[in-house]
Design a protein around this motif. Structure first.
Motif, PDB file in Angstrom:
ATOM      1  N   SER A 297       5.267   4.518  -8.259  1.00  0.00           N
ATOM      2  CA  SER A 297       6.150   4.255  -7.278  1.00  0.00           C
ATOM      3  C   SER A 297       7.400   5.047  -7.162  1.00  0.00           C
ATOM      4  CB  SER A 297       6.585   3.041  -6.869  1.00  0.00           C
ATOM      5  OG  SER A 297       7.552   2.603  -7.883  1.00  0.00           O
ATOM      6  N   SER A 298       8.021   5.547  -6.126  1.00  0.00           N
ATOM      7  CA  SER A 298       9.263   6.127  -6.031  1.00  0.00           C
ATOM      8  C   SER A 298      10.252   5.214  -6.213  1.00  0.00           C
ATOM      9  CB  SER A 298       9.459   7.098  -4.669  1.00  0.00           C
ATOM     10  OG  SER A 298       9.397   5.963  -3.819  1.00  0.00           O
ATOM     11  N   ARG A 299      10.145   3.868  -6.303  1.00  0.00           N
ATOM     12  CA  ARG A 299      11.156   2.863  -6.505  1.00  0.00           C
ATOM     13  C   ARG A 299      12.113   3.020  -5.312  1.00  0.00           C
ATOM     14  NH1 ARG A 299      11.291   0.921 -11.572  1.00  0.00           N
ATOM     15  NH2 ARG A 299      10.063   2.061 -13.029  1.00  0.00           N
ATOM     16  N   ASP A 300      13.347   3.222  -5.564  1.00  0.00           N
ATOM     17  CA  ASP A 300      14.372   2.855  -4.340  1.00  0.00           C
ATOM     18  C   ASP A 300      14.512   4.161  -3.544  1.00  0.00           C
ATOM     19  OD1 ASP A 300      14.513   0.142  -4.834  1.00  0.00           O
ATOM     20  OD2 ASP A 300      16.597   0.554  -6.148  1.00  0.00           O
ATOM     21  N   GLN A 334       9.372  17.483   2.290  1.00  0.00           N
ATOM     22  CA  GLN A 334       9.418  16.406   3.160  1.00  0.00           C
ATOM     23  C   GLN A 334       9.423  15.151   2.327  1.00  0.00           C
ATOM     24  OE1 GLN A 334       5.742  17.603   4.770  1.00  0.00           O
ATOM     25  NE2 GLN A 334       5.476  15.590   5.419  1.00  0.00           N
ATOM     26  N   ASP A 335      10.391  13.961   2.741  1.00  0.00           N
ATOM     27  CA  ASP A 335      10.199  12.925   1.690  1.00  0.00           C
ATOM     28  C   ASP A 335       9.145  11.972   1.790  1.00  0.00           C
ATOM     29  OD1 ASP A 335      12.615  13.585   0.798  1.00  0.00           O
ATOM     30  OD2 ASP A 335      14.078  12.698   2.376  1.00  0.00           O
ATOM     31  N   VAL A 336       8.558  11.616   0.755  1.00  0.00           N
ATOM     32  CA  VAL A 336       7.358  10.536   0.687  1.00  0.00           C
ATOM     33  C   VAL A 336       7.891   9.330  -0.027  1.00  0.00           C
ATOM     34  CG1 VAL A 336       5.025  10.250   0.100  1.00  0.00           C
ATOM     35  CG2 VAL A 336       5.722  12.478   0.754  1.00  0.00           C
ATOM     36  N   VAL A 337       7.723   8.198   0.463  1.00  0.00           N
ATOM     37  CA  VAL A 337       7.927   7.038  -0.140  1.00  0.00           C
ATOM     38  C   VAL A 337       6.864   6.435  -0.695  1.00  0.00           C
ATOM     39  CG1 VAL A 337       8.916   4.433  -0.059  1.00  0.00           C
ATOM     40  CG2 VAL A 337       9.922   6.561   1.253  1.00  0.00           C
ATOM     41  N   VAL A 338       6.635   6.291  -1.926  1.00  0.00           N
ATOM     42  CA  VAL A 338       5.490   5.436  -2.496  1.00  0.00           C
ATOM     43  C   VAL A 338       5.883   4.041  -3.177  1.00  0.00           C
ATOM     44  CG1 VAL A 338       3.754   5.664  -4.206  1.00  0.00           C
ATOM     45  CG2 VAL A 338       4.837   7.790  -3.335  1.00  0.00           C
ATOM     46  N   ARG A 339       5.080   3.026  -2.880  1.00  0.00           N
ATOM     47  CA  ARG A 339       5.358   1.622  -3.050  1.00  0.00           C
ATOM     48  C   ARG A 339       4.229   1.122  -3.873  1.00  0.00           C
ATOM     49  NH1 ARG A 339      10.533   1.768  -1.917  1.00  0.00           N
ATOM     50  NH2 ARG A 339      11.113   1.842   0.234  1.00  0.00           N
TER      51      ARG A 339
END
Length: 346
Positions: A297-300, A334-339
């Motif tokens: 994950s990318s955490r916060d 581009q930013d990718v959020v990983v959960r």
């Protein structure tokens, strides 16, 4: 004869400041039609190129296949050793224009600068060292060629390579000067003018993705068609067209804790598209033809996914010359959020 150029720079710089309308005013900017009128004739805007009297280029460009994207950029050559000219020589001044320029400079009497600079140019263009009487007896038979600089590269060391004073070229003759403008130089100039679209890819799922689940990536095919720029030097018959065609997309996840599809990260063009949109109902764990799978994950925060499109570049010209130029690249991040996938225990 280049000796006058060695010491003309300081006084010429002052003359340019004092005489903004002396063959140094008007348009003539890249791709434009504005010109200065000197001696009843039209010419490009004069400039001081280091130690020399030069011009702003008269090269005009036309774009074909402009990308359907609000954001565009220019290509970075994949071959870092490729070094196209940052300056060149092109037809600039008729004999009457040179004569008028020198006479106008002489009208500025502050501290004798006008006569000093005028004397430098008269020695070169009038007194037989090497030209006599501005070549007025050859009016209509040729032009003095002068240095022009690619405005986008004016601060590069290579822009100082054109250090000759204006030199005479008879109509129909090819100057014995390696940096004299040619169709290939026009093609290389057009390379730097190609407006390629940004490469921000479509992602599914969008917004955020989950650890260990594939993220599909693709590009809208309407945004990456062939793009051409034609560079023309009016009045010379010289013209060249440079064409860029996309060939592959490289995906860089922004972290080593990820896998790409395909494993090389290079997504080729297939059937006129790069990657495939994920269809409704596709199982979440289905591997995409182009994409990425994050393992952590990318955490916060978020990961910076970079998508770089490689373009094949070639050129043609009115005289039949042509060939390939180094491939070009243009990338966007581009930013990718990983959960993490949340599970519920009962």
């Amino acid at each position: 004869m280049r000796e006058p150029a060695r010491w003309v720079a300081p006084v010429l710089a002052v003359a340019v400041v004092l005489a903004p309308g002396v063959a140094y005013a008007g348009g003539g900017v890249t791709g434009g039609d504005d010109v200065a009128n000197v001696g009843g004739e039209q010419q490009s805007q004069g400039t001081r190129q280091g130690k020399n009297l030069g011009i702003e280029t008269r090269i005009q460009t036309r774009v074909e296949g402009r990308p359907q994207s609000a954001k565009t950029g220019t290509l970075t050559p994949a071959n870092s050793n490729w070094d196209p000219p940052a300056c060149w020589y092109e037809p600039a001044y008729t004999p009457k224009q040179i004569e008028a320029t020198v006479k106008m400079i002489r009208k500025f009497k502050v501290s004798g600068i006008g006569d000093l600079v005028g004397g430098v140019f008269d020695a070169y263009f009038k007194d037989g060292n090497p030209y006599k009487d501005y070549n007025l007896d050859k009016q209509g038979e040729g032009k003095f060629w002068a240095a022009a600089i690619d405005e986008d590269r004016k601060n590069e060391p290579e822009a100082k390579a054109c250090n000759r004073m204006p030199f005479w070229v008879q109509d129909g003759e090819t100057p014995k000067e390696p940096l004299a403008v040619t169709p290939k130089i026009l093609a290389e100039y057009a390379y730097g003018q190609l407006p390629v679209p940004d490469t921000e890819v479509e992602l599914a799922p969008e917004g955020e993705t989950k650890v260990n689940l594939p993220t599909w990536a693709w590009l809208d095919k309407a945004r990456f068609k062939k793009i051409s720029v034609t560079a023309t030097l009016p009045g010379t018959g010289l013209s060249a067209t440079t064409t860029a065609e996309p060939v592959s997309l490289k995906i860089e996840p922004g972290t080593s804790d990820a896998e790409t599809y395909p494993s090389s990260g290079e997504c080729p063009i297939e059937d006129d598209h790069i990657g495939t949109p994920r269809a409704k109902g596709t199982p979440a764990d289905t591997d995409p033809p182009c994409g990425v799978r994050y393992l952590r994950s990318s955490r916060d925060g978020s990961y910076e996914l970079k998508a770089t499109l490689t373009w094949k570049v070639s050129w043609t010209s009115t005289n039949g010359q042509g060939g390939d130029l180094p491939p070009g690249e243009f990338g966007t991040t581009q930013d990718v959020v990983v959960r993490e996938i949340q599970s519920v225990n009962r």
